[in-house]
Scaffold this motif. Sequence first.
Motif, mmCIF file in Angstrom:
data_model
loop_
_atom_site.group_PDB
_atom_site.id
_atom_site.type_symbol
_atom_site.label_atom_id
_atom_site.label_comp_id
_atom_site.label_asym_id
_atom_site.label_seq_id
_atom_site.Cartn_x
_atom_site.Cartn_y
_atom_site.Cartn_z
ATOM 1 N N THR A 89 55.721 16.370 -30.959
ATOM 2 C CA THR A 89 57.160 16.424 -30.005
ATOM 3 C C THR A 89 58.306 16.344 -31.024
ATOM 4 N N ARG A 112 50.699 11.034 -39.011
ATOM 5 C CA ARG A 112 51.519 9.796 -38.418
ATOM 6 C C ARG A 112 52.651 9.357 -39.488
ATOM 7 N N GLN A 120 57.786 19.117 -26.516
ATOM 8 C CA GLN A 120 56.334 19.150 -26.913
ATOM 9 C C GLN A 120 55.686 20.459 -27.429
ATOM 10 N N THR A 131 51.817 13.505 -31.557
ATOM 11 C CA THR A 131 50.615 13.221 -30.397
ATOM 12 C C THR A 131 49.211 13.728 -30.986
ATOM 13 N N ASP A 132 48.019 13.399 -30.235
ATOM 14 C CA ASP A 132 46.907 13.738 -30.749
ATOM 15 C C ASP A 132 46.592 15.294 -30.860
ATOM 16 N N GLU A 187 52.171 22.175 -28.806
ATOM 17 C CA GLU A 187 50.739 21.953 -29.282
ATOM 18 C C GLU A 187 50.493 22.664 -30.411
ATOM 19 N N ARG A 199 57.774 13.492 -33.767
ATOM 20 C CA ARG A 199 56.781 12.449 -33.312
ATOM 21 C C ARG A 199 55.588 13.346 -33.138
#
Length: 148
Positions: free
Chosen positions: A43, A121, A48, A38-39, A50, A36
């Motif tokens: 994840t 995405r 999570q 994130t900006d 980075e 998934r």
Amino acid sequence: MAQRHKALAAFPTLLRSLRNPSSQKPFKPSSLPSLRFTDTGFTVNGVQYEGSLLCVGNMVLSWSPRKWSEVIPESLSVFQVLRPSPDILILGCGRNIQPVGPELQQFVRSIGMKLEAVDSRNAASTYNILNEEGRLVAAAVLPYGAQD
């Protein structure tokens, strides 16, 4: 010092096994990652991360490029030794689809993979779907908010 000699002695055997695809067992992942976005990262199975990621089968690795201009053949060199080689590489370009240069296209073809460049995405979604279908797929994804 003894550990170093032991590791060096095992290295040729490791290289032979990586180069010999006939010795590889069929790909059967034990725990497929669910990717998934994130900006600022991703994840994976609730954890999570980075920054950029490389995902292959059930492996998740940190990937050095932080923007599209850093995605070059050298940044994908791990695929030259990875066996079995994935059928397809999904390249997540960040927020927008970016044109893939001929050098990068040729590099991916030379490894025997197909290349699909999409926004991050859609890269995450496509990777998850192909993984669920049992395909051996790789994703190299920049964070959705990556700027060039």
